[in-house]
Structures are given as structure tokens and as C-alpha cells.
Design a protein around this motif. Sequence first.
Motif, PDB file in Angstrom:
ATOM      1  N   ALA A  16       0.824  -1.210   0.000  1.00 23.11           N
ATOM      2  CA  ALA A  16       0.000   0.000   0.000  1.00 23.11           C
ATOM      3  C   ALA A  16       0.856   1.258   0.000  1.00 23.11           C
ATOM      4  O   ALA A  16       0.446   2.301  -0.529  1.00 23.11           O
ATOM      5  CB  ALA A  16      -0.924   0.001   1.218  1.00 23.11           C
ATOM      6  N   GLY A  17       2.046   1.183   0.562  1.00 22.91           N
ATOM      7  CA  GLY A  17       2.929   2.334   0.577  1.00 22.91           C
ATOM      8  C   GLY A  17       3.512   2.676  -0.774  1.00 22.91           C
ATOM      9  O   GLY A  17       4.109   3.747  -0.943  1.00 22.91           O
ATOM     10  N   LEU A  18       3.343   1.782  -1.755  1.00 25.41           N
ATOM     11  CA  LEU A  18       3.872   2.021  -3.101  1.00 25.41           C
ATOM     12  C   LEU A  18       2.816   2.571  -4.057  1.00 25.41           C
ATOM     13  O   LEU A  18       3.122   2.850  -5.212  1.00 25.41           O
ATOM     14  CB  LEU A  18       4.432   0.709  -3.676  1.00 25.41           C
ATOM     15  N   ALA A  19       1.583   2.713  -3.583  1.00 22.99           N
ATOM     16  CA  ALA A  19       0.477   3.057  -4.480  1.00 22.99           C
ATOM     17  C   ALA A  19       0.674   4.418  -5.149  1.00 22.99           C
ATOM     18  O   ALA A  19       0.457   4.563  -6.361  1.00 22.99           O
ATOM     19  CB  ALA A  19      -0.838   3.033  -3.715  1.00 22.99           C
ATOM     20  N   GLU A  20       1.072   5.412  -4.380  1.00 21.42           N
ATOM     21  CA  GLU A  20       1.209   6.755  -4.959  1.00 21.42           C
ATOM     22  C   GLU A  20       2.295   6.783  -6.027  1.00 21.42           C
ATOM     23  O   GLU A  20       2.105   7.335  -7.120  1.00 21.42           O
ATOM     24  CB  GLU A  20       1.516   7.762  -3.856  1.00 21.42           C
ATOM     25  N   SER A  21       3.427   6.176  -5.726  1.00 22.76           N
ATOM     26  CA  SER A  21       4.521   6.135  -6.698  1.00 22.76           C
ATOM     27  C   SER A  21       4.112   5.368  -7.956  1.00 22.76           C
ATOM     28  O   SER A  21       4.415   5.790  -9.074  1.00 22.76           O
ATOM     29  CB  SER A  21       5.749   5.492  -6.055  1.00 22.76           C
ATOM     30  N   THR A  22       3.415   4.252  -7.763  1.00 18.86           N
ATOM     31  CA  THR A  22       2.994   3.455  -8.915  1.00 18.86           C
ATOM     32  C   THR A  22       2.020   4.232  -9.785  1.00 18.86           C
ATOM     33  O   THR A  22       2.095   4.188 -11.016  1.00 18.86           O
ATOM     34  CB  THR A  22       2.348   2.137  -8.439  1.00 18.86           C
ATOM     35  N   GLY A  23       1.125   4.961  -9.146  1.00 20.34           N
ATOM     36  CA  GLY A  23       0.179   5.773  -9.909  1.00 20.34           C
ATOM     37  C   GLY A  23       0.874   6.852 -10.712  1.00 20.34           C
ATOM     38  O   GLY A  23       0.472   7.151 -11.844  1.00 20.34           O
ATOM     39  N   ALA A  24       1.921   7.423 -10.144  1.00 20.60           N
ATOM     40  CA  ALA A  24       2.639   8.496 -10.844  1.00 20.60           C
ATOM     41  C   ALA A  24       3.546   7.943 -11.935  1.00 20.60           C
ATOM     42  O   ALA A  24       3.648   8.523 -13.028  1.00 20.60           O
ATOM     43  CB  ALA A  24       3.455   9.295  -9.834  1.00 20.60           C
ATOM     44  N   ASN A  25       4.202   6.814 -11.671  1.00 18.96           N
ATOM     45  CA  ASN A  25       5.207   6.294 -12.598  1.00 18.96           C
ATOM     46  C   ASN A  25       4.667   5.268 -13.594  1.00 18.96           C
ATOM     47  O   ASN A  25       5.335   4.945 -14.571  1.00 18.96           O
ATOM     48  CB  ASN A  25       6.350   5.646 -11.808  1.00 18.96           C
ATOM     49  N   GLY A  26       3.491   4.733 -13.310  1.00 14.74           N
ATOM     50  CA  GLY A  26       2.941   3.713 -14.190  1.00 14.74           C
ATOM     51  C   GLY A  26       3.601   2.366 -14.016  1.00 14.74           C
ATOM     52  O   GLY A  26       3.374   1.446 -14.802  1.00 14.74           O
ATOM     53  N   VAL A  27       4.413   2.212 -12.967  1.00 18.24           N
ATOM     54  CA  VAL A  27       5.092   0.956 -12.696  1.00 18.24           C
ATOM     55  C   VAL A  27       5.491   0.967 -11.221  1.00 18.24           C
ATOM     56  O   VAL A  27       5.734   2.035 -10.646  1.00 18.24           O
ATOM     57  CB  VAL A  27       6.324   0.788 -13.614  1.00 18.24           C
ATOM     58  N   SER A  28       5.546  -0.188 -10.612  1.00 17.48           N
ATOM     59  CA  SER A  28       5.756  -0.250  -9.164  1.00 17.48           C
ATOM     60  C   SER A  28       7.224  -0.284  -8.754  1.00 17.48           C
ATOM     61  O   SER A  28       7.549  -0.011  -7.597  1.00 17.48           O
ATOM     62  CB  SER A  28       5.063  -1.500  -8.605  1.00 17.48           C
ATOM     63  N   VAL A  29       8.123  -0.605  -9.659  1.00 22.03           N
ATOM     64  CA  VAL A  29       9.511  -0.853  -9.274  1.00 22.03           C
ATOM     65  C   VAL A  29      10.225   0.388  -8.742  1.00 22.03           C
ATOM     66  O   VAL A  29      10.961   0.286  -7.743  1.00 22.03           O
ATOM     67  CB  VAL A  29      10.282  -1.499 -10.442  1.00 22.03           C
ATOM     68  N   PRO A  30      10.085   1.579  -9.341  1.00 19.52           N
ATOM     69  CA  PRO A  30      10.796   2.738  -8.768  1.00 19.52           C
ATOM     70  C   PRO A  30      10.447   2.977  -7.303  1.00 19.52           C
ATOM     71  O   PRO A  30      11.338   3.217  -6.477  1.00 19.52           O
ATOM     72  CB  PRO A  30      10.339   3.902  -9.655  1.00 19.52           C
ATOM     73  N   GLY A  31       9.174   2.904  -6.975  1.00 22.92           N
ATOM     74  CA  GLY A  31       8.767   3.090  -5.587  1.00 22.92           C
ATOM     75  C   GLY A  31       9.285   1.981  -4.697  1.00 22.92           C
ATOM     76  O   GLY A  31       9.684   2.225  -3.549  1.00 22.92           O
ATOM     77  N   LEU A  32       9.283   0.747  -5.221  1.00 22.41           N
ATOM     78  CA  LEU A  32       9.784  -0.377  -4.434  1.00 22.41           C
ATOM     79  C   LEU A  32      11.274  -0.223  -4.147  1.00 22.41           C
ATOM     80  O   LEU A  32      11.723  -0.414  -3.009  1.00 22.41           O
ATOM     81  CB  LEU A  32       9.517  -1.685  -5.185  1.00 22.41           C
ATOM     82  N   VAL A  33      12.047   0.120  -5.160  1.00 18.91           N
ATOM     83  CA  VAL A  33      13.493   0.265  -4.978  1.00 18.91           C
ATOM     84  C   VAL A  33      13.786   1.396  -3.991  1.00 18.91           C
ATOM     85  O   VAL A  33      14.654   1.262  -3.107  1.00 18.91           O
ATOM     86  CB  VAL A  33      14.193   0.516  -6.330  1.00 18.91           C
ATOM     87  N   ALA A  34      13.054   2.488  -4.110  1.00 20.16           N
ATOM     88  CA  ALA A  34      13.270   3.604  -3.176  1.00 20.16           C
ATOM     89  C   ALA A  34      12.936   3.180  -1.749  1.00 20.16           C
ATOM     90  O   ALA A  34      13.667   3.506  -0.805  1.00 20.16           O
ATOM     91  CB  ALA A  34      12.409   4.793  -3.595  1.00 20.16           C
ATOM     92  N   ALA A  35      11.839   2.442  -1.576  1.00 15.91           N
ATOM     93  CA  ALA A  35      11.443   1.995  -0.243  1.00 15.91           C
ATOM     94  C   ALA A  35      12.485   1.028   0.330  1.00 15.91           C
ATOM     95  O   ALA A  35      12.799   1.070   1.530  1.00 15.91           O
ATOM     96  CB  ALA A  35      10.074   1.326  -0.307  1.00 15.91           C
ATOM     97  N   LEU A  36      13.012   0.162  -0.513  1.00 11.89           N
ATOM     98  CA  LEU A  36      14.016  -0.790  -0.055  1.00 11.89           C
ATOM     99  C   LEU A  36      15.309  -0.083   0.353  1.00 11.89           C
ATOM    100  O   LEU A  36      15.923  -0.432   1.371  1.00 11.89           O
ATOM    101  CB  LEU A  36      14.292  -1.819  -1.155  1.00 11.89           C
ATOM    102  N   ARG A  37      15.715   0.893  -0.409  1.00 14.93           N
ATOM    103  CA  ARG A  37      16.954   1.608  -0.075  1.00 14.93           C
ATOM    104  C   ARG A  37      16.820   2.323   1.260  1.00 14.93           C
ATOM    105  O   ARG A  37      17.757   2.361   2.063  1.00 14.93           O
ATOM    106  CB  ARG A  37      17.308   2.593  -1.193  1.00 14.93           C
TER     107      ARG A  37
END
Length: 443
Positions: free
Chosen positions: A70-91
Motif C-alpha cells: 500500500a505504501g507504493l500506491a502513490e509512486s505506482t500511480g505516478a510512474n505507471g510501474v511499481s519498481v521505482p517506488g519499491l526500490v526507493a522503499a528498499l533503499r
Amino acid sequence: MSASPFDSALYRGLFGDAEMARLVSDTAEVRAMMLVLGALASVQGKAGVIPEVSGAFLARAMMEVQVDPAGLAESTGANGVSVPGLVAALRRALEAPEHAAWLHFGATSQDIQDTGLMLRLARALALIEGRLVAAAGALGRLAEAEADTPVAARTYGQVAVPSSFGAQVAVWGWPVIRAIERLRDLRPRLPVSLSGAGGTGSMLGPDPAAIRVGLAEALGLADPGRSWHAERSLIAELAGVCTAVTTAGAKAGEDLLILTRSDVGEVRLAGGGASSTMPQKENPVAPSVLVALARFAAAQGAALSPASREARDGAGWFTEWLVLPQLVVAAGKSAAVLGEVLGAIAPDRSAMAARLGEPLGLIHAEALSFALARAMPRSEAQAAVKRLAGEAKRTGRALPDLVAETHPDLTLPPLTGPETLGAAPDDARSFASAARAIADGQG
């Protein structure tokens, strides 16, 4: 109604499948992508593309870190893909910038997401295959047990000729075996995706192909030998296999909807559905589910295209996200329901015998016409029996009696007994043998 009955609180008892749902959940998707990121870092570290210590750290960390989808939803909506938000959250979660900087090195979002999808599909297809193998075994046992049970075959909704119930079961079973064969062919070919931003792999190190091979080995997936970002034939093939699974279930479902009708009653199903107002009803709910899932899958699969625009196609990719999860769940649910239905079938042999023994004997018209063809041209024999069949309907006299009276020198064929079933019993036993082989992994 929920947007998806598969995970609806109201309809999940009808369409829901807890085992399949876990594999298409957001949590499973994120976890699979993390496994890919960890395996990629490990392979790159061993190859010297990134520091080996960082590769080992990241591989271990991806097994331990938790990320809320759920914490990746905003990033995914903006980027059209979930990986950028996931990588940022992991870092952020790693709190080790000297290692985190090497996470997702040289790959692109589609590499991570598509490879994660293949990991989940490998488990989902194995689950579907296992269910289908169990269904094939049940079909084989039923076909063998009923190989010599006479029943009326129907064509165009009309009683046609004598057959065996086992042979009819075999007709349900062959599509199941074909679907199992297609699953067994597809599963070992599920590939990793590792091609970089434009499909060239140029940022993956001096030997991108070796990194791709290493990633495939680490994850137990196939090496595609190329980029498949824009060549989605495998996805289209997957959709076709899922549709074939539901179509196999629908064949049994369609026939059971007829055989369980009040005016036919040749098969009974344990555990039929209740009516809100008619206490006598036992509705064939499970066969109806099988038919509905096949219709749904055919429509969903039509939305996918094996052709993608340019080096990558966002619209095509998004369409896969909308369609594939429901297609896979539909296939899994169909395989499960088919197995349940087969455990609930009770053939009514007396009803089958009554249909075969109907007073006018019209079911024997074909056999009588071929017997008469020994004494006259085939077309004349067929016309003669057709005329006598009409007379039987008008007068209520049995067709075999009318044929015998009209052609007293004719030797009538057997109208009861095994001879009337032709190759049907052998067909039933042949399928039963094939079902045993497929269950043993030999088919």
C-alpha cells in the motif's frame, strides 16, 4: 458487486480460490520482485559487476526486509510501474547506502516485474496442473467404470444412437489431458527478463548474456536468449493455455447441465444449489460455474496481443496487468471445480436404460437403415427408414416392427447388447489408460 468476483467478500464462495489468490496478491508480487532483485545482485556480485560484498548483502536483505504494498500506491500511480517506488522503499529500509546504491543495477522496471511474474506463474501453473491431473484421474476411473454402461448419444440436442456413458466421460477428459500437456510444455519455458532500458542490456556489465543466464539459474527459470520486452507471444500463449483449461472444464459443465435436467435426469449431482422459493430445486451450480469461467476466460484472452509497440509498450503491459491475474485465477478455479464436480457425479443407469428403451425405438434408425442398405442402394434405404420413422411417430408403433413388416426378408441387427455400442467401450478404456499415464507423468 465487486469489480472482481474472484476476491469479492460476497462472491468468493462461488468464484474465490484462496490458493490462487495468494499467488496473485500484491504481497506476493512485491515479494517476488524482491527475490528477483536479490538474485540479480548476487549474480552481479559474483560476476564482479557490482561489489561482491554488496551483492551478498542485498541477496540476504531481500529475504528479510518487509515492504507494505500500500505504501507504493502513490509512486505506482505516478510512474505507471511499481519498481521505482519499491526500490526507493528498499533503499530507505536497508539503511546501508554503500550497499543499497547497487540495488537494481543496470536493469529496468520491466525486467524486475516480468521476472517476478514468471516466478509466481511457475507456482500457479504447477498448482493448476496438479488439480487437472487429479481431475484426469477421476475422469479415467469414471470412464473405465462406465465403459459398458449404455446411454443415448445426442447430436444437435436430439437422441442419436446408442453409446456408452464411459465414452461420453472420455470426451470430457481428452481436453483435460491436452491442457495438462500444454501446461507441461509451457512451465519449463517460463523465462527471466533481463534486457535493460531499451532491450540492449548495455548497463548490465561487459557480458549481459552471462548475467541473464546466471539470474535464470538462480531463480529456476528459463533463459530466453533474448529480450522479450516487446515480443509478448509467451504471454499470449499463457492466456491460451488458461483458456484451454477453462474450456476443458466447460465441456463437462455444458453436458452436465443437460444430463442433470429434470426432464433428462441421467446424472445426479450431490450438493446442488438451493432456490430461494422452490424447495424441490437442486440447481447445478458447479457445472454453471465451469461454463461461466470458460466464457469469461475467452473474453479476457482476446484483450491480449503478442505484438507490442516499439522497444516497450506501456499500454500493452498495463492490459496484461488487468487481464492476466483474473485469467490465471479463472483457470485455477475451473480446475478445482471440475475435480469437485467429478466427485459428486452419480449416473442414473435406470434413466439411461429407459431412454434407450423408448417404445418407438427411433434410436435404432441408423442401424436399421444400414441393414436395409444391404438390399438396396444406401440413399433408398435411408429414405425408406426415414419414412417409416415418420409413420412410427404418427401411429405409435415401434420403428423396428415397421421395418420388419415392410421388409420381411431383412435380417435385423441386434438392438440391445454390447454390439450396439460400437467402439464406445474401447474408447472409454483407451482414455482411462491415457489418464493413468498422464497421472504417472508418462503422458
